[in-house]
Write a protein that holds these residues in place. Structure first.
Motif, PDB file in Angstrom:
ATOM      1  N   GLU A  75      -5.083-148.181 -51.591  1.00 19.44           N
ATOM      2  CA  GLU A  75      -5.165-149.641 -51.578  1.00 19.44           C
ATOM      3  C   GLU A  75      -6.525-150.098 -52.095  1.00 19.44           C
ATOM      4  OE1 GLU A  75      -2.789-151.685 -50.805  1.00 19.44           O
ATOM      5  OE2 GLU A  75      -1.332-150.279 -49.951  1.00 19.44           O
ATOM      6  N   PRO A  76      -6.570-151.220 -52.806  1.00 23.13           N
ATOM      7  CA  PRO A  76      -7.863-151.795 -53.184  1.00 23.13           C
ATOM      8  C   PRO A  76      -8.708-152.059 -51.947  1.00 23.13           C
ATOM      9  CG  PRO A  76      -6.084-152.876 -54.368  1.00 23.13           C
ATOM     10  CD  PRO A  76      -5.433-151.992 -53.338  1.00 23.13           C
ATOM     11  N   ALA A  77     -10.010-151.996 -52.104  1.00 18.06           N
ATOM     12  CA  ALA A  77     -10.932-152.047 -50.969  1.00 18.06           C
ATOM     13  C   ALA A  77     -10.849-153.358 -50.209  1.00 18.06           C
ATOM     14  CB  ALA A  77     -12.355-151.835 -51.455  1.00 18.06           C
ATOM     15  N   LYS A  78     -10.768-153.235 -48.893  1.00 18.98           N
ATOM     16  CA  LYS A  78     -10.878-154.393 -48.008  1.00 18.98           C
ATOM     17  C   LYS A  78     -12.117-154.268 -47.143  1.00 18.98           C
ATOM     18  CE  LYS A  78      -5.852-155.037 -47.821  1.00 18.98           C
ATOM     19  NZ  LYS A  78      -4.639-155.044 -46.962  1.00 18.98           N
ATOM     20  N   ASP A  79     -12.624-153.063 -47.045  1.00 18.67           N
ATOM     21  CA  ASP A  79     -13.808-152.796 -46.246  1.00 18.67           C
ATOM     22  C   ASP A  79     -14.513-151.617 -46.899  1.00 18.67           C
ATOM     23  OD1 ASP A  79     -15.669-153.090 -44.307  1.00 18.67           O
ATOM     24  OD2 ASP A  79     -14.491-152.194 -42.704  1.00 18.67           O
ATOM     25  N   GLY A  80     -15.573-151.145 -46.271  1.00 22.70           N
ATOM     26  CA  GLY A  80     -16.291-150.013 -46.850  1.00 22.70           C
ATOM     27  C   GLY A  80     -17.460-150.469 -47.683  1.00 22.70           C
ATOM     28  N   ILE A  81     -18.068-149.515 -48.338  1.00 22.53           N
ATOM     29  CA  ILE A  81     -19.254-149.830 -49.127  1.00 22.53           C
ATOM     30  C   ILE A  81     -18.848-150.453 -50.454  1.00 22.53           C
ATOM     31  CG2 ILE A  81     -20.542-147.956 -48.034  1.00 22.53           C
ATOM     32  CD1 ILE A  81     -20.129-146.331 -50.544  1.00 22.53           C
ATOM     33  N   ASN A  82     -19.825-150.983 -51.161  1.00 21.42           N
ATOM     34  CA  ASN A  82     -19.569-151.679 -52.416  1.00 21.42           C
ATOM     35  C   ASN A  82     -20.407-151.055 -53.529  1.00 21.42           C
ATOM     36  OD1 ASN A  82     -18.639-153.595 -54.238  1.00 21.42           O
ATOM     37  ND2 ASN A  82     -20.286-155.032 -53.752  1.00 21.42           N
ATOM     38  N   PRO A  83     -19.910-149.977 -54.148  1.00 20.58           N
ATOM     39  CA  PRO A  83     -20.722-149.288 -55.162  1.00 20.58           C
ATOM     40  C   PRO A  83     -20.785-150.050 -56.483  1.00 20.58           C
ATOM     41  CG  PRO A  83     -18.557-148.291 -55.033  1.00 20.58           C
ATOM     42  CD  PRO A  83     -18.610-149.324 -53.933  1.00 20.58           C
ATOM     43  N   GLU A  84     -21.886-149.831 -57.202  1.00 21.24           N
ATOM     44  CA  GLU A  84     -22.016-150.389 -58.545  1.00 21.24           C
ATOM     45  C   GLU A  84     -21.340-149.496 -59.574  1.00 21.24           C
ATOM     46  OE1 GLU A  84     -24.301-150.540 -56.283  1.00 21.24           O
ATOM     47  OE2 GLU A  84     -24.917-152.648 -56.258  1.00 21.24           O
ATOM     48  N   VAL A  85     -21.244-148.198 -59.233  1.00 18.97           N
ATOM     49  CA  VAL A  85     -20.680-147.214 -60.159  1.00 18.97           C
ATOM     50  C   VAL A  85     -19.682-146.339 -59.400  1.00 18.97           C
ATOM     51  CG1 VAL A  85     -21.175-145.283 -61.736  1.00 18.97           C
ATOM     52  CG2 VAL A  85     -22.826-147.167 -61.498  1.00 18.97           C
TER      53      VAL A  85
END
Length: 233
Positions: A174-184
């Motif tokens: 599933e597309p992210a709803k939580d977790g970290i937000n990486p640039e790469v």
């Protein structure tokens, strides 16, 4: 305007396919069982490709911290221009991971004894974080300590994050709803379903994948230019 009957129609390029958690496990099993890849061989291929991708987005003279299991990546970047530090809170009993750990230690790559919870310390000490905390086999709803605390910290850092395969805390399907937000994001073998909406820089390390597997799962991987082992999607 008439066209010659001999004129070829433009070739249709099928869209890249994003795979599920089940397919991830099945493809890896086939690589190990049917194609006789070794586990260490796959890790070396992925690690080298990740290191190459990182050099494409990172400036030289970079201090970065590697979280948990991306030891193989660190082995390719202990150069004067790159200064990795590894945080590996729970040592694996597997001989393969122990071997990688010894190799890193013998190459004088430092290991952190703990991860600072004060985010500004990480922001000041490092230019980049490589997130290899949780793999696609992990149930993102069942993350326990010390990894749950690590994710809380990484959600707050201001320095760029590069995630390997699946950003930690994300559901593979599933597309992210939580977790970290990486640039790469560096996808291994094939991109996962969770990355369909990823808006940062996205690399694929999948050149090694046998054509028959690509065809069987209709992956429609892009053509890798020249001798490149990674490609930006």
């Amino acid at each position: 305007m008439n066209h010659s009957s001999n004129e070829k129609e433009p070739e249709t390029i099928e869209p890249l396919r994003y795979i599920s958690k089940t397919e991830v496990a099945t493809i890896e099993t086939e690589l190990l069982r049917d194609y006789r890849f070794g586990q260490q061989q796959l890790i070396e291929i992925w690690g080298h490709a990740c290191a190459i991708a990182i050099t494409k987005v990172c400036e030289v003279n970079t201090n970065y911290t590697v979280h948990r299991c991306d030891l193989h990546n660190s082995l390719y970047l202990p150069l004067p221009e790159y200064e990795p530090t590894i945080f590996y809170p729970k040592r694996s009993p597997q001989s393969l991971h122990q071997d990688f750990t010894v190799q890193c230690e013998k190459m004088d790559i430092p290991f952190l004894s703990y991860l600072p919870t004060e985010v500004q310390l990480l922001n000041d000490a490092y230019n980049l974080v490589i997130d290899a905390i949780l793999g696609p086999e992990t149930d993102h709803k069942e993350v326990k300590e010390p990894y749950a605390g690590m994710l809380v910290t990484l959600k707050q850092v201001k320095i760029p994050i590069v995630s390997v395969d699946v950003p930690s805390g994300w559901d593979v399907d599933e597309p992210a709803k939580d977790g970290i937000n990486p640039e790469v994001l560096i996808s291994l073998t094939a991109p996962k379903k969770c990355a369909t909406g990823f808006s940062g820089k996205h690399f694929l390390a999948g050149r090694f994948l046998p054509y028959d597997i690509q065809k069987k799962y209709e992956l429609n991987l892009p053509e890798f230019p020249g001798t490149e082992c990674v490609i930006e999607l």
